[in-house]
Design an enzyme around this catalytic site. Sequence first.
Site, mmCIF file in Angstrom:
data_model
loop_
_atom_site.group_PDB
_atom_site.id
_atom_site.type_symbol
_atom_site.label_atom_id
_atom_site.label_comp_id
_atom_site.label_asym_id
_atom_site.label_seq_id
_atom_site.Cartn_x
_atom_site.Cartn_y
_atom_site.Cartn_z
ATOM 1 N N TRP A 59 0.656 -1.072 0.240
ATOM 2 C CA TRP A 59 -0.075 -0.207 0.055
ATOM 3 C C TRP A 59 1.068 1.140 0.156
ATOM 4 C CZ3 TRP A 59 -0.198 3.891 3.652
ATOM 5 C CH2 TRP A 59 -1.681 4.975 3.454
ATOM 6 N N HIS A 60 2.274 1.025 0.442
ATOM 7 C CA HIS A 60 2.705 1.705 0.340
ATOM 8 C C HIS A 60 3.606 2.675 -0.604
ATOM 9 C CE1 HIS A 60 2.574 1.917 5.463
ATOM 10 N NE2 HIS A 60 2.980 2.657 5.207
ATOM 11 N N GLY A 61 3.746 1.433 -1.261
ATOM 12 C CA GLY A 61 4.274 2.044 -2.833
ATOM 13 C C GLY A 61 4.274 1.052 -3.570
#
Lengths: 478, 298
Positions: free
Chosen positions: A325-327
């Site tokens: 989700w973060h990247g």
Amino acid sequence: MLFNSIEFAIFLPIVFFIYWFILDNNLKLQNAFLLLASYLFYGWWDWRFLSLILFSTLIDYFIGIKISQTESESLRKRFLGLSIFLNLGFLGFFKYFNFFTESFANAFTLLGQEINPISLNIILPVGISFYTFQTLSYSVDVYKRKLSPTKDFIAFSAFVTFFPQLVAGPIERATNLLPQFYNKREFNYNKAVDGLQQILWGLFKKVVIADNCAVYASQVFNNYEVFSGSTLLVGAIYFAFQIYGDFSGYSDIAIGSSRLFGFDLMQNFNYPYFSRDIAEFWRRWHISLSTWFRDYVYIPLGGSKGSTFSKVKNTFIIFMVSGFWHGANWTFIAWGFINACYFLPILLLEKNRVNTDTVAQGRFLLSFREAFQVLSTFFLTVIAWVFFRSASITEAFGFLERMFSNSFFTKPKTFDETLPFLILFFLCIEYFQREKKFGLEFKDFSLPRPIKWGINYFIIWLLFWYGGSQQEFIYFQF
Amino acid sequence: MKHFLLKFLFFLAPIFLVTLTFYIFHFKYWPADKITNSYSLNEKLHFLKGIGNVNVLGFGSSITFNNLYSQEIVEQIDSSFVNASSWGIKIEDFAQLAKVLNKRFQPKTIICISNVMDFTKSDLGLDKDNINHLFGDRVVPTNLFDRYYFKHALSNKENHNISNFYTSLKFDQWGGVPLTAKDFKIDTNRWNEKLDFTKIDSTCYYQLNQLALYFEKENIRFIFVLSPSTASAKKNDYSVTIAEHKQKLRDVFSQTHHLIIDFSEENWGDSLFVDYAHLNENGARLLTKKIVECLNNN
């Protein structure tokens, strides 16, 4: 506009003034005005993405109504599926398209086949990961009948785009935030003062701690080959404080700003660096995201019930998805994987709910055992952050290899004589206030006004005197 | 609500008054617009605002900034001259700024005095955005808490008026900063620094080559000078490392008509220096005289 920018310093008082002085006692107008202000705030980043957020709002508004109007379970599921598909589809396209095509091409290269991936010049809309999850939670909660769908489009749009938390959270649940748009908001003096205090503390964390740590963390991570092992550890610690100061600082400003308008957002960080184990850390770090994944992914998968294999599988899924989700980079997935490895033994030994109170609760000092637990948990998170920050897995391993070389035992370079003291000052405040909602909360203190104001002036002086060169909030890139 | 607003304004009043007083007190020497992260480059850009096209442009790091004696260039080569150098400019930065400098000044000759430290990674943070604004309109500060202005406001007056310390920004009328030999406050650490070839970023040679080819294409004469340094700055293996560096530079410039002038292995007396690599006014005058002689002979 960044929260520490001059534009926001002008924007916020104007919105506040109009909201309370001109539109007071008119709920519908207040909601409409907040919506307008939020669109202006978001459009300031890039006006082209307004259409995307509007489309996302429309989808979930109408799907919510359709779900509630339908008795057929399969049709309700299809509507929910449509919401998930569209929301995650947008997120997937804008955030992950190039990652998947490049990874696909790299996989073929490993098999000896060169292919040219289609690479698009896609700009990531600010905040898409946040508002997408927020609107998804609405659709899911309506489907589960936890929440009645709203027919008030303005209130719903204002909920989706509410500017304090729009671009970097907290990711609010509709069950918490949406009803606040239906209820008349009365100006509360104490709430507003608290809000300002929290904004001030958030600015301190962002401007003094995070932005200063960022400069040296970047130097270390961008040139790790030239620094000693001990200096690399210092750089990794600076990054740990950069990301904490940045993200929790933003959340504090978001929560504080919301309180100025009479809204209560959820707490997003609860002093995570005073955690005694990894399970506690994940109950205190980015609470809105971790609880979102727990409620909407982990529990539907079966959670920690079922066989050991099921527990292991679900734990790895949840942490790696959270990392993803973060990247769009394997480093984030690796970071998630490492945290899963940390968490799993605690879960399997059923010790994940041992430390549910605050460290040294009711006492002034930590015991030696607690100090050891806190330091070792912090050390583990720092190691994991190396993957989060590094540009690639290879670099992360290179960084760690160099960090744990013989040069680990040499005197480290601290880059700035003042910064370690600022971090220490910050930690002392946070430790002393660890049972409060934020570091500058004065609620239970009967401090005379000159002392309270003196503390605030001191923090403001620190902002001006030690304010680092402006860095964008890290989580804006997510 | 009114009570809240009044109290808040009352709370802000001292902050506003203190900030205003500070600004008024330092108004005359308020730092230039923060276009880049480099204080000296920002001050130099402010200086350059009034200057039009020139025939001879001095550009580079603090080595060019201090070691190129403007008067000598103006008297012996061309009166149309400006020294656009600033501290910390690396080869990487020079390469990024080449087109902007050419467009802005349209020079016929560029002089760069360099030492090995110019071939390390830059930390100036130049990017496309600020490069395009380098010679543009006023920059409105956006960061409410950027200490840059407050920090440099305290020392800007002194820096613009002294010439006997390293942070001198007392520009001569052509933008150079000759450092006074008399009463110069020598810093022992700076004096004892060594030229470190291990920190060279090898991509700098490629960047310098691209720079040289660009200037060749634009019919700009590029004079690349290897600056002298103190005897103590040279490590034991200096003759080997400098020979390697010079060979790479010869390869860089091989496809061009540019000139390399080499003083790197000469022994210059300590009395001409203020630290391991920066010359005082006397040293700068002597170096520039020698550069002019070489130019006249070529």
